[in-house]
Design an enzyme around this catalytic site. Structure first.
Site, short mmCIF file in Angstrom:
data_model
loop_
_atom_site.label_atom_id
_atom_site.label_comp_id
_atom_site.label_asym_id
_atom_site.label_seq_id
_atom_site.Cartn_x
_atom_site.Cartn_y
_atom_site.Cartn_z
N ASN A 92 -13.07 30.54 26.03
CA ASN A 92 -12.46 31.81 26.46
C ASN A 92 -11.01 31.58 26.92
OD1 ASN A 92 -12.55 30.73 29.04
ND2 ASN A 92 -14.36 31.92 29.66
N SER A 119 -10.90 35.50 14.52
CA SER A 119 -11.13 35.08 13.14
C SER A 119 -10.61 36.10 12.12
CB SER A 119 -12.63 34.87 12.96
OG SER A 119 -12.89 34.11 11.82
N GLN A 132 -17.10 38.93 8.65
CA GLN A 132 -16.01 38.54 9.53
C GLN A 132 -15.86 39.54 10.69
OE1 GLN A 132 -13.93 35.77 10.72
NE2 GLN A 132 -14.76 35.58 8.68
N HIS A 164 -17.82 39.42 14.08
CA HIS A 164 -17.55 38.37 15.08
C HIS A 164 -16.95 38.93 16.35
CE1 HIS A 164 -18.46 34.41 13.57
NE2 HIS A 164 -17.90 34.65 12.41
N GLU A 180 -7.01 32.67 7.53
CA GLU A 180 -7.91 31.58 7.91
C GLU A 180 -8.92 31.31 6.78
OE1 GLU A 180 -10.54 32.77 11.00
OE2 GLU A 180 -11.21 30.74 11.47
N HIS A 181 -9.60 32.37 6.35
CA HIS A 181 -10.53 32.27 5.21
C HIS A 181 -9.97 33.10 4.06
CE1 HIS A 181 -13.14 32.13 8.88
NE2 HIS A 181 -13.74 31.17 8.24
N GLU A 199 25.63 3.04 16.18
CA GLU A 199 25.02 3.98 17.14
C GLU A 199 25.39 3.61 18.58
OE1 GLU A 199 20.83 4.57 16.25
OE2 GLU A 199 21.41 5.82 14.54
N HIS A 223 20.77 -3.74 20.96
CA HIS A 223 19.97 -3.78 19.74
C HIS A 223 20.55 -4.81 18.77
CE1 HIS A 223 18.22 -0.12 21.30
NE2 HIS A 223 17.45 0.05 20.25
N ASP A 277 -19.39 28.63 6.46
CA ASP A 277 -19.49 28.70 7.92
C ASP A 277 -20.53 27.74 8.47
OD1 ASP A 277 -17.59 30.63 8.17
OD2 ASP A 277 -18.99 32.31 8.33
N GLN A 336 -12.54 24.02 34.64
CA GLN A 336 -12.99 22.82 35.36
C GLN A 336 -13.52 21.76 34.38
OE1 GLN A 336 -14.09 25.91 35.75
NE2 GLN A 336 -16.31 26.05 35.88
N TYR A 368 -15.76 20.93 23.57
CA TYR A 368 -16.12 22.09 24.38
C TYR A 368 -16.97 23.04 23.54
CZ TYR A 368 -15.94 25.76 27.84
OH TYR A 368 -16.29 26.68 28.79
#
Lengths: 426, 426
Positions: free
Chosen positions: A206, A229, A251, A254, A319-320, A407, A412, A353, A183, A121
């Site tokens: 989103n 981020s 950063q 963003h 994250e970074h 068991e 088995h 990046d 969709q 995506y």
């Protein structure tokens, strides 16, 4: 930026947008409709949400060529070089199937197989980033995935971003559909006449995309649900304030919910960076976003010593992480939780990046405690291999049957004994 | 068993129990209460659902010793040997951190770090399997996880299954709490005074446990949501019908919703296995479960040739696959989707369920298309390492800044340029 003293329990975590009940219901309805009505539902939702009625969902060869032609040769060369670097790094992650044998003739092992089909995506509008195409596609390609499908919402003109299409062409993606939102996720997860189903869906989106990924999770695999981020810079007095500030702001630009944190053992650096951030932020085109992010989520944490500073970073699990200290490698060795670790003055975050090779799809919001950058493993799966020899079987059959009975699973035990363990066994 | 001809689009998939709205609400309420009231909520739910008011959640050293003492020396030795085999196999999955260098002095790499803390859920009652303890704990241990916490619902007597506790002791688990259901998952995910939070939760459970894992997913990592078990046997005329039937039934006895399928190129084997299944099922202690499973989900699929049979198996993507054909390894090479592949007459599935070493926690319900057996990777995470040299930086700074500007992210470009690319660069 707020300057504070380190205290245990420090955290970057922001509440995750879980969507409203209405949003969840809307997403469920969209998925239901796409499962029921396939392409016609996809076309209807595209008209409703993207404001365009498409003849064809599939991006044509001609559209690809037009997009590529609209970029400069220099731009194409940069995307190509980044793609090559990313490919090279991810090819190093490829693992082999392996097996072990023993002297009874038994073979055990693990077979690695790429996924058959992956959907990527790519968001539309201003978040249509060519780097995102490369970072999501190249690991799948390195893993050997045969079918890589890209989806992205069209603009009102029925087109996708030229830079995104050019990046897709460079990355070798041939199957691209102009569809976005829930969709698109539904079509990828369950298939329509035009869009065949995939095994895994990756890529940011989103809130509707995120909710749809949560809904289809289990029927197909998904990557993480990414949050806003974040960056932490771990610096001592050897760092240069203007550079630290510039990295924090890269950063912050963003997203107003992005989070930039300086962790430092130097009170004077703390003061200087705070002043630099204010100065540099005012000069940015995305000044409003960056200043809002710094105001709400920007922090400078002053620690008594490097041990405390490393503890702070491990609690943040950013994250970074940029390490701008003396002995950067030694500090890195003590970091337990971070998505990507940038060491030294010349490893400014944008180096990673776009260009260096490692992935920019990274665990956010503290999930670096248990998650990894997107990588080749995400596009391969394992199968265990068990080829037991008759010798090993006879040696162990009784023990295995006993375990089964412990068991309470008699069938088995009998499956083992059906091989004649009672007659010839032991 | 039903005998059918192979047709494309064959599938083992059963609808997944997504829980009722009431069940989801109940689980959300339990999680909310545990987050709010901690231990006291845990005690209250344990009293309500397990019918016992506990003094202590933590299993004592004494309880561990009593449990171990209640098993025979032979039983303990079998569990120990199984644990050793499982440990040995999973240790082979351990990966090293790695890095690459280039002649500019740049270092790129991937750092592997074990998770700090993992919670293992072990069901109570008749599903309290010692093998499940071993299979969930040993990979975490091999990965180097320092804190492994086990939770399991107590019986009305306030005790856990002795076999489960003995297996936990052999596996080296020291922190075990008598708590089950959604309250156990909530405690592991968010922590209470007694039970500190973990980073990942693994292990099977009932619908409340599964729903709770879905709810906390994102705040902590979880393993897969397991569906009912399944086996496919791929056999030609060289297979022995009584053995095939016994193996199919070993799966069927688990659960009325378990699924056992024979895929074969031999019409006569199909007939023989059908007759054997009927005969053997009638003699099983868990006859009712096995017969219900075979009646509703048992299938024999007859294929025209081995190519078609392999295609059928790949469409099924079974959790367990037994290959009982000539040239078993050659057939295995063509299998793309299966959780565990058992090759040859002596690799009856229970060999892998308990003893051989590979994990028995496997992707069910067609998810072998994109998921793997539980393995060491599930208990480690990666961090990217980027240490760019000044030379590499100067060579590429302008390109990286251009890429950033192509994406409209000016602060990213300026972060690069703050290193003085304009003065000394290029």
């Amino acid at each position: 930026m707020k300057i504070e003293r380190f205290a245990e329990g420090i955290s970057l975590k922001r509440s995750v947008d879980a969507g409203t009940a209405d949003q969840r219901k809307a997403v469920q309805d969209i998925i239901h409709d796409v499962r029921k009505s396939g392409d016609s539902a996809v076309h209807n939702f595209t008209e409703r949400f993207d404001g365009v009625r498409l003849e064809e969902l599939l991006v044509s060869e001609r559209e690809m060529e037009e997009a590529t032609a609209s970029l400069s040769a220099e731009q194409l060369a940069i995307i190509q070089e980044a793609a090559d670097n990313i490919e090279m790094f991810h090819e190093k992650q490829i693992r082999n199937s392996w097996f072990t044998t023993d002297d009874t003739g038994t073979m055990l092992g693990q077979k690695l197989t790429p996924l058959d089909a992956v959907g990527v995506y790519v968001p539309g509008g201003t978040a249509a980033y060519p780097s995102s195409v490369l970072m999501n596609v190249m690991p799948a390609k390195a893993a050997g995935v045969e079918r890589i499908v890209m989806v992205s919402p069209p603009g009102k003109d029925g087109k996708l971003s030229p830079a995104v299409l050019a990046a897709a062409k460079i990355a070798g993606v041939k199957e691209i559909y102009k569809v976005g939102g829930a969709q698109a996720i539904a079509a990828l997860a369950y298939g329509t006449k035009t869009i065949k189903k995939v095994d895994k869906i990756v890529g940011p989106g989103n809130i509707y995309v995120a909710l749809a990924k949560r809904e289809v999770f289990g029927d197909v695999a998904i990557d993480m649900i990414a949050g806003p981020s974040e960056i932490a810079v771990l610096a001592d007095e050897s760092a240069i304030a203007s550079e630290v500030a510039a990295d924090l702001l890269s950063q912050a630009e963003h997203d107003a919910r992005a989070c930039s944190v300086l962790v430092t053992v130097s009170a004077s650096l703390a003061e200087e960076v705070a002043a630099e951030v204010t100065k540099q932020a005012a000069l940015l085109p995305r000044r409003e976003i960056a200043e809002a992010s710094i105001k709400d989520y920007g922090r400078i944490v002053v620690c008594g010593n490097m041990t405390e500073a490393i503890e702070a970073v491990n609690e943040l699990a950013p994250e970074h992480l940029e390490i701008m200290t003396k002995d950067g490698l030694e500090v890195m060795a003590k970091i337990r939780h971070a998505g990507a670790i940038f060491i030294g003055r010349y490893s400014s975050e944008p180096v990673g990046d776009y260009f260096a090779g490692p992935n920019h799809v990274l665990p956010t919001n503290g999930t670096a405690r248990f998650s990894s950058p997107l990588n080749v493993d995400d596009f391969q799966k394992k199968s265990s291999i068990i080829m037991y020899s008759e010798t090993a079987f006879r040696q162990n059959a009784e023990k295995i049957a006993d375990f089964a009975r412990m068991e309470g699973l008699e069938a088995h035990a009998r499956a083992i004994e059906s091989r004649g363990v009672n007659e010839s066994g032991k």
